[in-house]
Design a protein around this motif. Sequence first.
Motif, PDB file in Angstrom:
ATOM      1  N   GLY A   1       2.123  -0.985  -9.541  1.00 59.94           N
ATOM      2  CA  GLY A   1       2.638   0.139 -10.316  1.00 59.94           C
ATOM      3  C   GLY A   1       4.112   0.116 -10.647  1.00 59.94           C
ATOM      4  O   GLY A   1       4.607   1.022 -11.317  1.00 59.94           O
TER       5      GLY A   1
ATOM      6  N   LYS B   1      -0.676  -6.267 -17.388  1.00 60.00           N
ATOM      7  CA  LYS B   1      -1.163  -4.914 -17.120  1.00 60.00           C
ATOM      8  C   LYS B   1      -1.533  -4.166 -18.392  1.00 60.00           C
ATOM      9  O   LYS B   1      -2.308  -3.204 -18.355  1.00 60.00           O
ATOM     10  CB  LYS B   1      -0.090  -4.108 -16.382  1.00 60.00           C
ATOM     11  CG  LYS B   1       0.103  -4.500 -14.938  1.00 60.00           C
ATOM     12  CD  LYS B   1       1.250  -3.758 -14.318  1.00 60.00           C
ATOM     13  CE  LYS B   1       1.090  -2.244 -14.404  1.00 60.00           C
ATOM     14  NZ  LYS B   1       2.193  -1.544 -13.725  1.00 60.00           N
TER      15      LYS B   1
ATOM     16  N   ARG C   1       4.192   5.500  -5.571  1.00 60.24           N
ATOM     17  CA  ARG C   1       4.201   5.377  -7.039  1.00 60.24           C
ATOM     18  C   ARG C   1       3.194   6.326  -7.668  1.00 60.24           C
ATOM     19  O   ARG C   1       3.495   6.992  -8.672  1.00 60.24           O
ATOM     20  CB  ARG C   1       3.871   3.931  -7.439  1.00 60.24           C
ATOM     21  CG  ARG C   1       3.802   3.717  -8.955  1.00 60.24           C
ATOM     22  CD  ARG C   1       5.180   3.884  -9.545  1.00 60.24           C
ATOM     23  NE  ARG C   1       5.214   3.673 -10.972  1.00 60.24           N
ATOM     24  CZ  ARG C   1       5.172   4.639 -11.888  1.00 60.24           C
ATOM     25  NH1 ARG C   1       5.035   5.911 -11.495  1.00 60.24           N
ATOM     26  NH2 ARG C   1       5.276   4.371 -13.168  1.00 60.24           N
ATOM     27  N   ASP C   2       1.998   6.418  -7.093  1.00 60.62           N
ATOM     28  CA  ASP C   2       0.979   7.323  -7.626  1.00 60.62           C
ATOM     29  C   ASP C   2       1.429   8.775  -7.540  1.00 60.62           C
ATOM     30  O   ASP C   2       1.162   9.575  -8.449  1.00 60.62           O
ATOM     31  CB  ASP C   2      -0.338   7.134  -6.870  1.00 60.62           C
ATOM     32  CG  ASP C   2      -1.018   5.809  -7.186  1.00 60.62           C
ATOM     33  OD1 ASP C   2      -0.616   5.168  -8.185  1.00 60.62           O
ATOM     34  OD2 ASP C   2      -1.938   5.421  -6.435  1.00 60.62           O
ATOM     35  N   SER C   3       2.110   9.117  -6.451  1.00 63.42           N
ATOM     36  CA  SER C   3       2.618  10.480  -6.288  1.00 63.42           C
ATOM     37  C   SER C   3       3.625  10.819  -7.381  1.00 63.42           C
ATOM     38  O   SER C   3       3.580  11.910  -7.978  1.00 63.42           O
ATOM     39  CB  SER C   3       3.260  10.633  -4.906  1.00 63.42           C
ATOM     40  OG  SER C   3       3.874  11.901  -4.766  1.00 63.42           O
TER      41      SER C   3
ATOM     42  N   ARG D   1       2.334   1.687  -3.453  1.00 66.92           N
ATOM     43  CA  ARG D   1       1.345   2.195  -4.400  1.00 66.92           C
ATOM     44  C   ARG D   1       1.133   3.703  -4.239  1.00 66.92           C
ATOM     45  O   ARG D   1       1.041   4.445  -5.224  1.00 66.92           O
ATOM     46  CB  ARG D   1       0.020   1.451  -4.233  1.00 66.92           C
ATOM     47  CG  ARG D   1      -1.036   1.850  -5.256  1.00 66.92           C
ATOM     48  CD  ARG D   1      -2.318   1.076  -5.068  1.00 66.92           C
ATOM     49  NE  ARG D   1      -2.185  -0.317  -5.468  1.00 66.92           N
ATOM     50  CZ  ARG D   1      -2.143  -1.340  -4.628  1.00 66.92           C
ATOM     51  NH1 ARG D   1      -2.208  -1.125  -3.314  1.00 66.92           N
ATOM     52  NH2 ARG D   1      -2.029  -2.575  -5.071  1.00 66.92           N
ATOM     53  N   ALA D   2       1.084   4.164  -2.998  1.00 66.87           N
ATOM     54  CA  ALA D   2       0.875   5.590  -2.742  1.00 66.87           C
ATOM     55  C   ALA D   2       2.045   6.426  -3.252  1.00 66.87           C
ATOM     56  O   ALA D   2       1.851   7.480  -3.883  1.00 66.87           O
ATOM     57  CB  ALA D   2       0.670   5.822  -1.244  1.00 66.87           C
TER      58      ALA D   2
ATOM     59  N   ASP E   1       0.827  -1.209   0.000  1.00 70.06           N
ATOM     60  CA  ASP E   1       0.000   0.000   0.000  1.00 70.06           C
ATOM     61  C   ASP E   1       0.859   1.256   0.000  1.00 70.06           C
ATOM     62  O   ASP E   1       0.559   2.238  -0.703  1.00 70.06           O
ATOM     63  CB  ASP E   1      -0.933   0.006   1.215  1.00 70.06           C
ATOM     64  CG  ASP E   1      -2.030  -1.034   1.111  1.00 70.06           C
ATOM     65  OD1 ASP E   1      -2.294  -1.504  -0.017  1.00 70.06           O
ATOM     66  OD2 ASP E   1      -2.613  -1.389   2.152  1.00 70.06           O
TER      67      ASP E   1
ATOM     68  N   ARG F   1       3.864   9.350 -10.316  1.00 71.02           N
ATOM     69  CA  ARG F   1       3.208   9.297 -11.625  1.00 71.02           C
ATOM     70  C   ARG F   1       2.522  10.622 -11.970  1.00 71.02           C
ATOM     71  O   ARG F   1       2.442  11.004 -13.138  1.00 71.02           O
ATOM     72  CB  ARG F   1       2.198   8.157 -11.669  1.00 71.02           C
ATOM     73  CG  ARG F   1       1.556   7.964 -13.036  1.00 71.02           C
ATOM     74  CD  ARG F   1       0.553   6.840 -13.033  1.00 71.02           C
ATOM     75  NE  ARG F   1       1.189   5.536 -13.078  1.00 71.02           N
ATOM     76  CZ  ARG F   1       1.115   4.616 -12.133  1.00 71.02           C
ATOM     77  NH1 ARG F   1       0.437   4.877 -11.024  1.00 71.02           N
ATOM     78  NH2 ARG F   1       1.700   3.449 -12.264  1.00 71.02           N
ATOM     79  N   GLN F   2       2.040  11.336 -10.958  1.00 71.67           N
ATOM     80  CA  GLN F   2       1.329  12.588 -11.202  1.00 71.67           C
ATOM     81  C   GLN F   2       2.223  13.635 -11.857  1.00 71.67           C
ATOM     82  O   GLN F   2       1.761  14.423 -12.695  1.00 71.67           O
ATOM     83  CB  GLN F   2       0.760  13.128  -9.885  1.00 71.67           C
ATOM     84  CG  GLN F   2      -0.387  12.295  -9.324  1.00 71.67           C
ATOM     85  CD  GLN F   2      -0.852  12.782  -7.976  1.00 71.67           C
ATOM     86  OE1 GLN F   2      -0.442  13.850  -7.509  1.00 71.67           O
ATOM     87  NE2 GLN F   2      -1.701  12.009  -7.313  1.00 71.67           N
TER      88      GLN F   2
ATOM     89  N   PRO G   1       5.009  11.043 -15.264  1.00 70.86           N
ATOM     90  CA  PRO G   1       4.288   9.837 -15.701  1.00 70.86           C
ATOM     91  C   PRO G   1       5.130   8.874 -16.523  1.00 70.86           C
ATOM     92  O   PRO G   1       4.827   7.675 -16.561  1.00 70.86           O
ATOM     93  CB  PRO G   1       3.129  10.399 -16.523  1.00 70.86           C
ATOM     94  CG  PRO G   1       3.577  11.765 -16.944  1.00 70.86           C
ATOM     95  CD  PRO G   1       4.409  12.270 -15.816  1.00 70.86           C
TER      96      PRO G   1
END
Length: 220
Positions: free
Chosen positions: A184, A218, A154-156, A151-152, A148, A158-159, A162
Amino acid sequence: MTKVDYRLNALVDGSLTDIGTLPELARIAAQNGATLIQYRDKSASTRLMIERAKDIMAALEPTGIPLVINDRVDVALAAGADGVHLGADDMDAQTARQLLGDRAIIGLTVKNADDAKRAAVAPVDYACIGGVFETVSKVNPDRPVGIDGFRALRDSLRQQRPDMPVGAIAGIDLTRTPQVISAGADGIAVISAIFRATDIALATQEFRNAVDAALAEKRP
């Protein structure tokens, strides 16, 4: 900046000399699916690190697989390595870029939200998040971020970046590889599970196949 294939980063650590020479270990991994080799050594002298790095570079030359040096920009420069991997306490990425040039590969370790913010605006080619799980390969005072947490972070990243490859490190085995890719990761970094396996070549092949299969699942 340089496009990096981060699917399988095999870390050749100075502690592995009980298994074989570091250049030979790096060559085996490169010939069997590793897409990046990283040389890490926390105990060797600067002189020995430079010598080892040059020998690893020579072993990798026929394979075309790049070598990055963990932490040490000076060693990367002296050995003519392809780049460097930096932690939060190492030389800042901007200075490293000025010293190594535009074609060098520069990666950053990301352990928390502050590291992710730094990596998002730094002149780097990839980031590696970790440790994701517990590992025996390195004494780590930081708690694992877990799936988790990975993932958090990675999302940060990616914003803002990317297209930047992001890897996962620490405690990743074949069963966990699909998990981190699904969360991710563009690839994984592995030490013991490859280099302390009974058959290093086979272990490398299995990890590369696992990464490729997970990435293929994916794709739309």
